[in-house]
Design an enzyme around this catalytic site. Structure first.
Site, PDB file in Angstrom:
ATOM      1  N   ASP A  48       0.093   1.838   0.477  1.00 51.88           N
ATOM      2  CA  ASP A  48       1.272   2.694   0.347  1.00 51.88           C
ATOM      3  C   ASP A  48       1.425   3.548   1.608  1.00 51.88           C
ATOM      4  OD1 ASP A  48       3.295   3.936  -1.766  1.00 51.88           O
ATOM      5  OD2 ASP A  48       2.438   5.588  -0.613  1.00 51.88           O
ATOM      6  N   TYR A  53       4.898   9.101   7.456  1.00 53.58           N
ATOM      7  CA  TYR A  53       3.462   9.232   7.757  1.00 53.58           C
ATOM      8  C   TYR A  53       3.143   8.875   9.207  1.00 53.58           C
ATOM      9  CZ  TYR A  53       3.246   8.997   2.621  1.00 53.58           C
ATOM     10  OH  TYR A  53       3.453   9.193   1.280  1.00 53.58           O
ATOM     11  N   LYS A  78       8.628   3.764   2.844  1.00 53.62           N
ATOM     12  CA  LYS A  78       9.649   4.655   2.260  1.00 53.62           C
ATOM     13  C   LYS A  78      10.578   5.164   3.344  1.00 53.62           C
ATOM     14  CE  LYS A  78       5.812   6.385  -0.554  1.00 53.62           C
ATOM     15  NZ  LYS A  78       4.685   6.609   0.365  1.00 53.62           N
ATOM     16  N   HIS A 111      12.421   8.046  -0.242  1.00 49.27           N
ATOM     17  CA  HIS A 111      11.239   8.913  -0.353  1.00 49.27           C
ATOM     18  C   HIS A 111      11.504  10.170  -1.199  1.00 49.27           C
ATOM     19  CE1 HIS A 111       7.350   9.892   2.059  1.00 49.27           C
ATOM     20  NE2 HIS A 111       7.309  10.476   0.878  1.00 49.27           N
ATOM     21  N   LYS A 235      -5.976   8.254  -1.538  1.00 47.52           N
ATOM     22  CA  LYS A 235      -6.205   8.222  -0.078  1.00 47.52           C
ATOM     23  C   LYS A 235      -7.629   8.694   0.210  1.00 47.52           C
ATOM     24  CE  LYS A 235      -6.659  10.906   3.784  1.00 47.52           C
ATOM     25  NZ  LYS A 235      -7.549  12.068   3.980  1.00 47.52           N
ATOM     26  N   SER A 236      -8.283   8.037   1.141  1.00 47.63           N
ATOM     27  CA  SER A 236      -9.531   8.560   1.684  1.00 47.63           C
ATOM     28  C   SER A 236      -9.791   7.921   3.041  1.00 47.63           C
ATOM     29  CB  SER A 236     -10.710   8.278   0.742  1.00 47.63           C
ATOM     30  OG  SER A 236     -11.897   8.741   1.347  1.00 47.63           O
ATOM     31  N   ARG A 241     -16.116   6.797  -0.324  1.00 49.94           N
ATOM     32  CA  ARG A 241     -15.122   7.177  -1.347  1.00 49.94           C
ATOM     33  C   ARG A 241     -14.089   6.068  -1.554  1.00 49.94           C
ATOM     34  NH1 ARG A 241     -13.681  13.300   0.674  1.00 49.94           N
ATOM     35  NH2 ARG A 241     -15.473  14.367  -0.252  1.00 49.94           N
ATOM     36  N   ASN A 245     -13.494   4.759  -5.240  1.00 52.65           N
ATOM     37  CA  ASN A 245     -12.181   4.793  -5.905  1.00 52.65           C
ATOM     38  C   ASN A 245     -11.727   3.414  -6.362  1.00 52.65           C
ATOM     39  OD1 ASN A 245     -12.213   7.500  -5.296  1.00 52.65           O
ATOM     40  ND2 ASN A 245     -10.814   7.355  -3.565  1.00 52.65           N
TER      41      ASN A 245
HETATM   42  N1  LIG Z   1       5.987   9.835  -2.459  1.00 51.63           N
HETATM   43  C1  LIG Z   1       5.512  11.004  -2.106  1.00 51.63           C
HETATM   44  O1  LIG Z   1       6.253  11.973  -1.943  1.00 51.63           O
HETATM   45  C2  LIG Z   1       4.062  11.169  -1.901  1.00 51.63           C
HETATM   46  C3  LIG Z   1       3.247  10.057  -1.865  1.00 51.63           C
HETATM   47  N2  LIG Z   1       1.901  10.173  -1.683  1.00 51.63           N
HETATM   48  C4  LIG Z   1       1.097   8.929  -1.685  1.00 51.63           C
HETATM   49  O2  LIG Z   1       0.001   9.066  -2.575  1.00 51.63           O
HETATM   50  C5  LIG Z   1      -1.222   8.851  -1.852  1.00 51.63           C
HETATM   51  C6  LIG Z   1      -2.355   9.647  -2.448  1.00 51.63           C
HETATM   52  O3  LIG Z   1      -2.047  11.024  -2.476  1.00 51.63           O
HETATM   53  P1  LIG Z   1      -2.716  12.106  -1.526  1.00 51.63           P
HETATM   54  O4  LIG Z   1      -1.778  13.238  -1.408  1.00 51.63           O
HETATM   55  O5  LIG Z   1      -3.164  11.463  -0.297  1.00 51.63           O
HETATM   56  O6  LIG Z   1      -3.919  12.686  -2.355  1.00 51.63           O
HETATM   57  P2  LIG Z   1      -5.119  12.120  -3.247  1.00 51.63           P
HETATM   58  O7  LIG Z   1      -4.949  12.691  -4.622  1.00 51.63           O
HETATM   59  O8  LIG Z   1      -5.285  10.659  -3.100  1.00 51.63           O
HETATM   60  O9  LIG Z   1      -6.375  12.861  -2.591  1.00 51.63           O
HETATM   61  C7  LIG Z   1      -6.781  12.627  -1.271  1.00 51.63           C
HETATM   62  C8  LIG Z   1      -7.856  13.670  -0.928  1.00 51.63           C
HETATM   63  O10 LIG Z   1      -8.977  13.531  -1.811  1.00 51.63           O
HETATM   64  C9  LIG Z   1     -10.152  13.222  -1.070  1.00 51.63           C
HETATM   65  N3  LIG Z   1     -10.848  12.161  -1.825  1.00 51.63           N
HETATM   66  C10 LIG Z   1     -10.461  10.875  -1.962  1.00 51.63           C
HETATM   67  N4  LIG Z   1     -11.309  10.204  -2.765  1.00 51.63           N
HETATM   68  C11 LIG Z   1     -12.265  11.083  -3.118  1.00 51.63           C
HETATM   69  C12 LIG Z   1     -13.430  10.977  -3.924  1.00 51.63           C
HETATM   70  N5  LIG Z   1     -13.772   9.820  -4.505  1.00 51.63           N
HETATM   71  N6  LIG Z   1     -14.194  12.087  -4.089  1.00 51.63           N
HETATM   72  C13 LIG Z   1     -13.844  13.270  -3.504  1.00 51.63           C
HETATM   73  N7  LIG Z   1     -12.755  13.430  -2.741  1.00 51.63           N
HETATM   74  C14 LIG Z   1     -11.973  12.344  -2.538  1.00 51.63           C
HETATM   75  C15 LIG Z   1      -9.697  12.758   0.312  1.00 51.63           C
HETATM   76  O11 LIG Z   1     -10.638  13.127   1.285  1.00 51.63           O
HETATM   77  P3  LIG Z   1     -11.172  12.174   2.493  1.00 51.63           P
HETATM   78  O12 LIG Z   1     -10.003  11.430   3.041  1.00 51.63           O
HETATM   79  O13 LIG Z   1     -11.735  13.170   3.452  1.00 51.63           O
HETATM   80  O14 LIG Z   1     -12.222  11.282   1.912  1.00 51.63           O
HETATM   81  C16 LIG Z   1      -8.401  13.539   0.468  1.00 51.63           C
HETATM   82  O15 LIG Z   1      -8.695  14.851   0.922  1.00 51.63           O
HETATM   83  C17 LIG Z   1      -0.841   9.233  -0.417  1.00 51.63           C
HETATM   84  O16 LIG Z   1      -1.792   8.800   0.533  1.00 51.63           O
HETATM   85  C18 LIG Z   1       0.512   8.612  -0.310  1.00 51.63           C
HETATM   86  O17 LIG Z   1       0.390   7.216  -0.123  1.00 51.63           O
HETATM   87  C19 LIG Z   1       1.318  11.413  -1.567  1.00 51.63           C
HETATM   88  C20 LIG Z   1       2.082  12.552  -1.559  1.00 51.63           C
HETATM   89  C21 LIG Z   1       3.513  12.526  -1.731  1.00 51.63           C
HETATM   90  O1  LIG Z   2       3.187  12.444   1.420  1.00 50.64           O
HETATM   91  C1  LIG Z   2       4.374  12.278   1.153  1.00 50.64           C
HETATM   92  O2  LIG Z   2       4.827  11.166   0.836  1.00 50.64           O
HETATM   93  C2  LIG Z   2       5.277  13.429   1.180  1.00 50.64           C
HETATM   94  O3  LIG Z   2       6.439  13.316   0.964  1.00 50.64           O
HETATM   95  C3  LIG Z   2       4.647  14.751   1.492  1.00 50.64           C
HETATM   96  O4  LIG Z   2       4.220  14.734   2.793  1.00 50.64           O
HETATM   97  C4  LIG Z   2       5.614  15.880   1.323  1.00 50.64           C
HETATM   98  O5  LIG Z   2       6.644  15.703   2.202  1.00 50.64           O
HETATM   99  C5  LIG Z   2       4.909  17.158   1.488  1.00 50.64           C
HETATM  100  O6  LIG Z   2       3.839  17.339   0.955  1.00 50.64           O
HETATM  101  C6  LIG Z   2       5.520  18.206   2.288  1.00 50.64           C
HETATM  102  O7  LIG Z   2       4.734  19.346   2.250  1.00 50.64           O
END
Ligand SMILES: NC(=O)C1=CN([C@@H]2O[C@H](COP(=O)(O)OP(=O)(O)OC[C@H]3O[C@@H](n4cnc5c(N)ncnc54)[C@H](OP(=O)(O)O)[C@@H]3O)[C@@H](O)[C@H]2O)C=CC1
Ligand SMILES: O=C(O)C(=O)[C@@H](O)[C@H](O)C(=O)CO
Length: 284
Positions: A48, A53, A78, A111, A235-236, A241, A245
């Protein structure tokens, strides 16, 4: 122990989508190919990304370097917030394909609805996504951060029902009103920030359930999502991790565990990201 196999779910257009994917928000371009390569080597087959990004090129690079067939990997991108006007959306979509070096995307989303910008018009933007699907450059089309009112407008004014609605959801913010609309209109919910960017992982209920089932807090929370029927893509950038996951399809949570996690919902107070009704960020 059962095999850990990621199931496909059928979208409303008949296309399959792997229920677990890998999200790349906040992964620096320089780190993206390595992270995605690690995920693909572990077995993830769904990525994704988004124009916002800034790492589509590196996602495409990792897909090609994996040695896997393009057809075996489900890739979503997106439309960025500055490009809602139809001609801008067409150009931005073409730019995504160029960045990824793909001739098609599996899924392309609006998006954010941006209801306070563009005279509130996300319908003409959606009709352009319908165009991309008709001409075969994207297999499935969907939306992200659409609230019920936004989905109702699409239902009244557009031809295609979105295949997915990607929304914030995790134990602190169940987002049940939107999920319920999605469910009853054959729209699959994708849960973003599924572990609330790590903030739910030290919750005492999550920790207690993790101990009970002998799994990690992240695995328990991700398992809760998939048992609710949603798509997740944590995401990681940490290889351990990324692997952890992935291991969520060889155990189950019982009804009591599911209910305890659902009960952590704080309503709007649990939201970590922006409110889609007012979010108006447009990158400069
Ligand atoms: N459509 C939208 O508007 C949005 C879409 N998204 C999508 O959703 C995805 C996931 O959401 P996101 O906001 O990244 O957050 P997540 O809920 O996936 O959390 C990511 C965070 O958690 C940490 N983490 C990951 N796995 C573990 C684990 N097993 N144990 C402890 N910590 C962990 C990561 O650290 P580290 O990397 O350091 O391991 C990172 O800091 C995004 O990457 C994106 O693709 C996200 C936000 C908005
Ligand atoms: O991660 C995404 O897909 C988002 O849309 C986010 O970045 C969002 O725009 C946000 O968290 C802004 O603070």
């Amino acid at each position: 122990m059962a095999d850990n196999k990621v199931p496909d779910i059928s979208l409303n257009d008949g296309n399959p989508i792997p229920q677990l994917g890998f999200g790349v928000f906040q992964i620096e371009p320089k780190d993206t190919a390595r992270a995605v390569g690690t995920a693909l080597a572990i077995g993830y087959r769904h990525i994704d990304t988004a124009q916002m990004y800034g790492n589509e090129a590196e996602v495409g690079q990792a897909v090609r370097a994996s040695g896997l067939d393009r057809g075996d990997i489900f890739v979503t991108s997106k439309l960025n917030n500055g490009f809602h006007r139809p001609d801008d959306a067409r150009k931005a979509f073409e730019q995504s394909l160029r960045e990824l070096k793909f001739d098609y995307l599996d899924l392309f989303l609006i998006h954010w609805p941006l209801p306070t910008l563009y005279d509130g018009d996300y319908v003409s933007t959606w009709k352009v996504l319908e165009e991309f699907q008709r001409d075969g450059r994207v297999k499935s089309i969907g939306v992200s951060n659409f609230q019920v009112a936004h989905l109702e407008r699409l239902a009244a004014e557009a031809d295609v029902v979105p295949a997915v609605n990607q929304i914030e959801a995790h134990p602190y913010f169940g987002n049940e009103e939107v999920r319920s609309y999605d469910r009853s209109h054959n729209i699959l919910t994708e849960a973003w920030s599924p572990i609330a960017q790590g903030k739910v992982l030290d919750d005492p209920t999550v920790v207690d359930l993790a101990e009970q089932v002998g799994r990690t807090p992240a695995q328990v929370v991700l398992r809760w999502h998939v048992q609710r029927g949603d798509i997740v893509f944590p995401k990681s950038t940490t290889p351990k991790r990324i692997e952890e996951n992935f291991g969520i399809f060889d155990f189950t949570l019982d009804d009591t565990a599911m209910e305890r996690l659902t009960a952590l919902d704080k309503g709007e107070n649990g939201r970590q990201g922006p409110d889609p009704d007012t979010f108006d960020y447009v990158p400069s």
